[in-house]
Structures are given as structure tokens and as C-alpha cells.
Design a protein around this motif. Structure first.
Motif, mmCIF file in Angstrom:
data_model
loop_
_atom_site.group_PDB
_atom_site.id
_atom_site.type_symbol
_atom_site.label_atom_id
_atom_site.label_comp_id
_atom_site.label_asym_id
_atom_site.label_seq_id
_atom_site.Cartn_x
_atom_site.Cartn_y
_atom_site.Cartn_z
ATOM 1 N N LEU A 25 -8.740 -12.241 22.794
ATOM 2 C CA LEU A 25 -7.890 -11.226 23.403
ATOM 3 C C LEU A 25 -7.694 -11.429 24.902
ATOM 4 O O LEU A 25 -6.797 -10.828 25.499
ATOM 5 N N SER A 26 -8.502 -12.281 25.530
ATOM 6 C CA SER A 26 -8.326 -12.551 26.965
ATOM 7 C C SER A 26 -6.996 -13.258 27.225
ATOM 8 O O SER A 26 -6.484 -13.245 28.347
ATOM 9 N N LYS A 27 -6.407 -13.844 26.161
ATOM 10 C CA LYS A 27 -5.102 -14.510 26.301
ATOM 11 C C LYS A 27 -3.949 -13.534 26.145
ATOM 12 O O LYS A 27 -2.778 -13.908 26.289
ATOM 13 N N ASN A 28 -4.277 -12.264 25.824
ATOM 14 C CA ASN A 28 -3.270 -11.197 25.686
ATOM 15 C C ASN A 28 -2.228 -11.485 24.607
ATOM 16 O O ASN A 28 -1.100 -10.983 24.663
ATOM 17 N N ARG A 29 -2.582 -12.288 23.603
ATOM 18 C CA ARG A 29 -1.653 -12.616 22.530
ATOM 19 C C ARG A 29 -2.322 -12.390 21.172
ATOM 20 O O ARG A 29 -3.421 -12.900 20.924
ATOM 21 N N ILE A 30 -1.659 -11.619 20.315
ATOM 22 C CA ILE A 30 -2.140 -11.408 18.950
ATOM 23 C C ILE A 30 -1.086 -11.943 17.991
ATOM 24 O O ILE A 30 0.059 -11.474 18.004
ATOM 25 N N PRO A 31 -1.421 -12.934 17.153
ATOM 26 C CA PRO A 31 -0.436 -13.476 16.200
ATOM 27 C C PRO A 31 -0.146 -12.474 15.088
ATOM 28 O O PRO A 31 -1.067 -11.921 14.487
ATOM 29 N N VAL A 32 1.134 -12.246 14.814
ATOM 30 C CA VAL A 32 1.503 -11.227 13.829
ATOM 31 C C VAL A 32 2.570 -11.745 12.862
ATOM 32 O O VAL A 32 3.270 -12.722 13.142
ATOM 33 N N ALA A 33 2.654 -11.069 11.733
ATOM 34 C CA ALA A 33 3.682 -11.334 10.724
ATOM 35 C C ALA A 33 3.925 -10.036 9.961
ATOM 36 O O ALA A 33 3.035 -9.185 9.874
ATOM 37 N N PRO A 34 5.122 -9.852 9.397
ATOM 38 C CA PRO A 34 5.388 -8.640 8.620
ATOM 39 C C PRO A 34 4.829 -8.737 7.202
ATOM 40 O O PRO A 34 4.688 -9.826 6.646
ATOM 41 N N GLY A 35 4.489 -7.586 6.628
ATOM 42 C CA GLY A 35 4.002 -7.536 5.251
ATOM 43 C C GLY A 35 4.216 -6.147 4.676
ATOM 44 O O GLY A 35 4.472 -5.188 5.417
ATOM 45 N N SER A 36 4.110 -6.013 3.354
ATOM 46 C CA SER A 36 4.350 -4.717 2.719
ATOM 47 C C SER A 36 3.334 -3.693 3.216
ATOM 48 O O SER A 36 2.153 -3.983 3.379
ATOM 49 N N HIS A 37 3.829 -2.486 3.452
ATOM 50 C CA HIS A 37 2.989 -1.469 4.084
ATOM 51 C C HIS A 37 3.049 -0.125 3.372
ATOM 52 O O HIS A 37 2.054 0.586 3.304
ATOM 53 N N TYR A 38 4.236 0.229 2.850
ATOM 54 C CA TYR A 38 4.383 1.572 2.281
ATOM 55 C C TYR A 38 5.571 1.566 1.331
ATOM 56 O O TYR A 38 6.597 0.937 1.604
ATOM 57 N N VAL A 39 5.428 2.264 0.206
ATOM 58 C CA VAL A 39 6.557 2.431 -0.703
ATOM 59 C C VAL A 39 7.092 3.847 -0.532
ATOM 60 O O VAL A 39 6.367 4.827 -0.673
ATOM 61 N N MET A 40 8.367 3.946 -0.159
ATOM 62 C CA MET A 40 8.974 5.261 0.007
ATOM 63 C C MET A 40 9.235 5.921 -1.340
ATOM 64 O O MET A 40 9.312 7.134 -1.452
ATOM 65 N N GLY A 41 9.420 5.099 -2.381
ATOM 66 C CA GLY A 41 9.627 5.626 -3.717
ATOM 67 C C GLY A 41 8.312 5.929 -4.407
ATOM 68 O O GLY A 41 7.242 5.887 -3.806
ATOM 69 N N GLY A 42 8.407 6.221 -5.692
ATOM 70 C CA GLY A 42 7.214 6.539 -6.476
ATOM 71 C C GLY A 42 7.550 7.523 -7.577
ATOM 72 O O GLY A 42 8.675 7.560 -8.087
ATOM 73 N N ILE A 43 6.595 8.340 -7.944
ATOM 74 C CA ILE A 43 6.770 9.342 -8.995
ATOM 75 C C ILE A 43 7.586 10.497 -8.420
ATOM 76 O O ILE A 43 7.187 11.113 -7.435
ATOM 77 N N GLN A 44 8.728 10.773 -9.021
ATOM 78 C CA GLN A 44 9.599 11.809 -8.449
ATOM 79 C C GLN A 44 8.947 13.186 -8.581
ATOM 80 O O GLN A 44 8.544 13.603 -9.664
ATOM 81 N N THR A 45 8.846 13.889 -7.434
ATOM 82 C CA THR A 45 8.243 15.221 -7.399
ATOM 83 C C THR A 45 9.034 16.128 -6.473
ATOM 84 O O THR A 45 9.867 15.677 -5.690
ATOM 85 N N ASP A 46 8.706 17.407 -6.545
ATOM 86 C CA ASP A 46 9.180 18.313 -5.507
ATOM 87 C C ASP A 46 8.192 18.260 -4.348
ATOM 88 O O ASP A 46 7.245 17.459 -4.352
ATOM 89 N N GLY A 47 8.400 19.084 -3.333
ATOM 90 C CA GLY A 47 7.556 19.016 -2.139
ATOM 91 C C GLY A 47 6.090 19.268 -2.401
ATOM 92 O O GLY A 47 5.222 18.790 -1.668
ATOM 93 N N MET A 48 5.789 20.003 -3.457
ATOM 94 C CA MET A 48 4.409 20.345 -3.776
ATOM 95 C C MET A 48 3.738 19.305 -4.658
ATOM 96 O O MET A 48 2.519 19.214 -4.701
ATOM 97 N N GLY A 49 4.551 18.541 -5.407
ATOM 98 C CA GLY A 49 3.959 17.520 -6.251
ATOM 99 C C GLY A 49 4.233 17.644 -7.731
ATOM 100 O O GLY A 49 3.708 16.865 -8.527
ATOM 101 N N ARG A 50 5.065 18.606 -8.157
ATOM 102 C CA ARG A 50 5.379 18.742 -9.582
ATOM 103 C C ARG A 50 6.275 17.596 -10.042
ATOM 104 O O ARG A 50 7.255 17.268 -9.381
#
Length: 528
Positions: A319-344
Motif C-alpha cells: 500500500l506504500s505505492k498507493n496502488r490497488i489492482p482491481v477488476a470488476p466482478g458480480s456483486h448483486y442481483v437486482m432480480g430474484g423472487i418477486q415479492t411486495d415490499g414486505m416479502g410476500r
């Protein structure tokens, strides 16, 4: 016959919030396939978004959420959650006293991508998820039984009422159990492990989504996968998540020669919405260049981000070089089991909360730090609803079952999991196109859903492979079906949003043993 009032599958923030807020007179059983802390909630670094700042207001948070979600959101759910968020967070803060504060006792607020104000409350710098989960676990009372290393794999349906009344699960020794409850809640998280590069815990294999799908429950918006722009990468492998909060504190994405890659791409530059940042990094890497986070401008980096600092050192990053190597990857699925706001869900007796569910809150792309917020909100709302319901007895006609000896293991006729994850990253990843999607569809169709009418004879490892295959098929089918680009779904052959044709959700479910795909209008559009 194992019967409880409430049966929760999963042990993340949404599950624990629900369990700890249920009346102590309710018998609650929580099953988790590994250890309670082997969840995405526990790994969450950034924090929880809420309009608690002096200059902030829920209306601003609403606009940011809709913009990030590309107006694919359910407006009613967005407004309900975000108007409730300040009170929810203040109450939780007063109860737990875990959020970081300044010397005057005010909540410290961070800034993350696509937020117009500093509104991210955090704990331990970058250990928010860990500290929230640890606090909730400490509040589990005697009415809550937590069982680890038990994998739930199939919903039990009462055909007379067309109601979910329990689940089948396997003990570590392979014994099959039938567990019944008045309320069955899937809180199993997303499906990040479908992809070769992911920030998700190893346990996040889409179990709940697959179980619901096999039972004919509506699954929605699976094409919308958020790829986090900055996963720590070493020797071609992802080693963990570098929180967006790092860029919020001033870090800049650069190539090896120091050229900023977000200049001229978006007005917000490095704090642009995640899909834009991830696609930009992907394009740079495709051109043969490595991408780094330049943290030189972040004050007291090691103090502000102790978890990330330790992770980098563990993997030999200087970290003394102030550089962190990065790449994108899957993080979150916006879809899923269809529910109302409470979870039904679309099946009586079955609920889904947390990342396994799709309320429409996140739209086509989740705004940073809105996920833990949704989990806390859903857990609280569902707990209050269950607490208000009259006492119900599990249907007396259901068969009485006891633990049975382990059955002879059967081999699933599935493609290699490592190859599946690699091909999903290549063909159904950040950038998609018809030819590759069609190729992946055909490859996945080597396997028939009819092969999995019963799952009793599969080992836990085989069950995980089946669930990954189902989620991969759902994502690929939905991505092929949506001929536009929106949020986390980017089609290079259809690179623009098409509001005239695609102001609707993609729904997939099993119907008479076959996959059915259709769409319905998004409930609401722009807030004006």
C-alpha cells in the motif's frame, strides 16, 4: 414432526432482523447452510444509506435511487423504504450504538457513487456488515433456534391449499428432515457464485431463488446483475471487495501510467453509477491494460479502511505505492423472487426477504449501500406483520415426517461448475450480445429441468451445482429476452434504453414442468 411458528432459511441481516423482532412467544427456527457469518451481509463494507444529514432529505435519496435503477424501480416501494430510512437508522443506532460518530456524538456520513449527499452510515470504518450481524446475533433470544450446516433444498407444498408449509433439509450426515412452519421465509441471498469473478461469499449460490423457481413461484428481473467495479485482483483471481467508499474518499481509477480512466466518461467521474464504472474498467482491461485504484489522495487510509488494509496485506499488496489492482466482478442481483415490499411471494405461506427477493426497490441497478437498508426494513416490516396475525396451525392433513437415513447419492448430469462460472462471466457478464447469449442458452439446455423433479438423492455438493445451473439458466434466459440496455444489463447489440418497448419486468416461472417467460408493466415510472 418438526413444527415451528416461523422457519427462516438464511442468516444475513434481513433474516436476523426478522428473527430478533418477532414476539418471544413465537417459536423461530433458522437454518443456514454454513456458519451464520458466512454471508454477504457479514462481508458488507460500505455502510447503510439513509437521509440523516442536515442538508439531506429522503426526496434526494429517492431521486438518486431511481436514477441508479434507471427508473425500472417500483416507486411505491422506493418511497416507502426511503422515507422510513432515517427513523429506522436512528432507532437502530440508538439501540445498538455501533455506528461511527464524531466527537459530538453525530453520525459520521460517507459518500458513495451516484449519491448526491453524504448519507452512508458505517461501523468500524469498513466493517459495517460484520458489526451489524454480530449485534443482531447477540440479540437472538431463547425462542430462536439456529442450526448451522443444514442445507434446505426443497419447498413442501400443501396441494389442498396451494400453500407452502415447510421445507426439506439435509443434516451434515445426509439425513433428510421435513420441517414445517406457519410462515416460511427464504433469506438465502443472491447468486453471485454463478460467476467466476465475484465479491460474494462461497455460500451465495442462489439456493432460495432455485427452490422457489422449482415450486412455480414467480422469479423476476434476473437479467439485472450488478458488477462491482473494484474487486481486489491478484494473479488473475479476485481476493475480496474494495468498497466504493474508497472512491468516495477520493481514490481515482487509473491505468499503470497514471491515466484516469473515468475522465470524460461521466459527469460524476469515479463516482458514476456502478454499471458505467464497471463497463469502463472492463473496456480498459479488454484493451490489454491493467487498472488500479490510486489511493494517494485518501487521508489516513489504513485508519479509515482497516479491513481493506488487512486484506491487501494478506495478499501481498504494497500500500506504500498507493496502488490497488482491481477488476470488476458480480456483486448483486437486482432480480430474484418477486415479492411486495414486505416479502410476500406468489405462493401462499412463502416469503422472501433480502437479496433473494425482488421488491422493485433497486430497479435495474442498486444504488450503493441500499441493500443492508432494504434487509433491515423488510425484516422489521415482516416481523411486525407476523406479530399481528392470529395464531395459525399447520394444516392437519400434512404427513408426519421424522429424520430419515441418508439416501444413496445420485450424480447430477450437469456441466462442470468451474466451466459454468467461467462461461457465464464470458458470455453473460458485463457486456452481452445475442450470439453469445444464444450460445450459452444452448449450452445450458444440455440439462432438462425435468431431471430435478425430486432432489432427495443428491448430495449437498450436487444440490449446490443444481442451484447454480438453475440460476445461470434464469439469468441467461432473461438477458436474451430483454433487447435493450438498462442498468446492470448491457447489450452491445442493443446499447440504448428502450422505454417504449421495455418499461416492464421479465418474469420466469415453471408452469406444468416447463419454463415460462413473460413480462408485465413496471408498476410506476418517473417521480415528478
Amino acid at each position: 414432526m418438526e413444527v415451528n411458528d416461523v422457519l427462516i432459511i438464511g442468516s444475513g441481516v434481513a433474516a436476523l432482523q426478522l428473527a430478533t423482532l418477532l414476539h418471544h412467544g413465537q417459536t423461530v427456527r433458522m437454518l443456514t447452510k454454513s456458519h451464520c457469518t458466512h454471508t454477504n451481509s457479514y462481508l458488507a463494507q460500505g455502510g447503510i444509506a439513509a437521509a440523516v444529514g442536515i442538508e439531506d432529505d429522503p426526496s434526494k435519496h429517492i431521486v438518486d435511487t431511481l436514477e441508479a435503477g434507471r427508473f425500472h424501480n417500483n416507486n411505491e416501494v422506493v418511497c416507502e423504504i426511503l422515507n422510513k430510512a432515517p427513523t429506522l437508522i436512528r432507532d437502530f443506532s440508538n439501540r445498538s450504538e455501533i455506528f461511527d460518530q464524531d466527537r459530538n456524538g453525530n453520525l459520521l456520513l460517507g459518500l458513495e457513487g451516484a449519491h448526491c449527499e453524504k448519507r452512508i452510515v458505517h461501523s468500524g470504518g469498513d466493517a459495517t456488515g460484520k458489526n451489524v450481524v454480530d449485534y443482531l446475533l447477540s440479540k437472538c433470544s431463547d425462542n430462536i433456534t439456529v442450526e448451522e450446516n443444514v442445507i434446505a433444498y426443497e419447498l413442501i407444498i400443501d396441494p389442498g391449499e396451494n400453500r407452502c408449509v415447510g421445507v426439506k433439509a439435509k443434516n451434515p450426515d445426509g439425513k433428510i428432515r421435513h420441517l414445517y412452519a406457519n410462515y416460511v421465509i427464504l433469506a438465502t441471498g443472491g447468486c453471485g457464485q454463478v460467476y467466476a469473478y465475484t465479491s460474494s461469499a462461497e455460500t451465495i449460490t442462489g439456493d432460495g431463488i432455485a427452490m422457489a423457481y422449482l415450486a412455480g413461484v414467480e422469479i423476476v428481473d434476473m437479467e439485472f446483475i450488478q458488477f462491482h467495479p473494484t474487486l481486489l485482483i491478484k494473479n488473475g483471481q479476485t481476493k475480496g471487495l474494495i468498497s466504493e467508499a474508497v472512491r468516495g474518499e477520493g481514490a481515482v481509477l487509473v491505468t499503470e501510467d497514471g491515466t484516469p480512466i473515468m475522465e470524460g466518461v461521466h459527469l460524476l467521474k469515479d463516482l458514476a453509477p456502478r454499471h458505467i464504472v464497471a463497463q469502463t474498467i472492463f473496456d480498459v482491461m479488454e484493451s490489454g491494460k491493467d487498472v488500479y485504484l490510486d489511493i494517494g489522495c485518501v487521508q489516513e487510509f489504513e485508519k479509515r479502511f482497516p479491513t481493506i488494509t488487512a486484506m491487501c496485506r494478506d495478499h501481498g499488496i504494497d500500500l506504500s505505492k498507493n496502488r490497488i489492482p482491481v477488476a470488476p466482478g458480480s456483486h448483486y442481483v437486482m432480480g430474484g423472487i418477486q415479492t411486495d415490499g414486505m416479502g410476500r411471494t406468489s405462493l401462499k405461506g412463502l416469503f422472501a426477504i433480502g437479496e433473494a427477493s425482488c421488491t422493485g426497490f433497486h430497479g435495474a441497478n442498486r444504488l450503493a449501500s441500499n441493500s443492508l437498508l432494504e434487509g433491515l426494513y423488510q425484516g422489521e416490516k415482516l416481523a411486525h406483520w407476523i406479530n399481528e396475525q392470529p395464531v395459525r396451525t399447520v394444516h392437519s392433513s400434512m404427513p408426519i415426517s421424522t429424520p430419515t437415513p441418508s439416501v444413496q447419492s445420485k450424480k447430477a448430469n450437469l456441466p462442470d461448475v468451474h466451466l459454468l462460472r467461467k462461461l457465464m462471466m464470458k458470455r453473460v457478464g458485463i457486456v452481452r450480445m445475442k450470439e453469445q447469449l444464444a450460445q450459452q442458452k444452448k449450452w445450458l439446455e444440455q440439462v432438462s429441468i425435468h431431471d430435478f423433479t425430486t432432489l432427495d438423492h443428491y448430495s449437498n455438493e450436487e444440490l449446490t451445482s443444481i442451484f447454480l445451473w438453475i440460476n445461470a439458466a434464469l439469468i441467461t434466459e432473461a438477458a436474451f429476452y430483454r433487447t435493450e440496455s438498462r442498468g446492470g444489463h448491457y447489450r452491445s447489440d442493443f446499447p440504448y434504453e428502450d422505454d417504449d418497448t421495455w418499461g416492464k419486468r421479465t418474469i420466469i416461472q415453471t408452469y406444468k414442468g416447463e419454463r415460462a417467460i413473460y413480462d408485465e408493466q413496471v408498476k410506476a415510472s418517473l417521480v415528478t
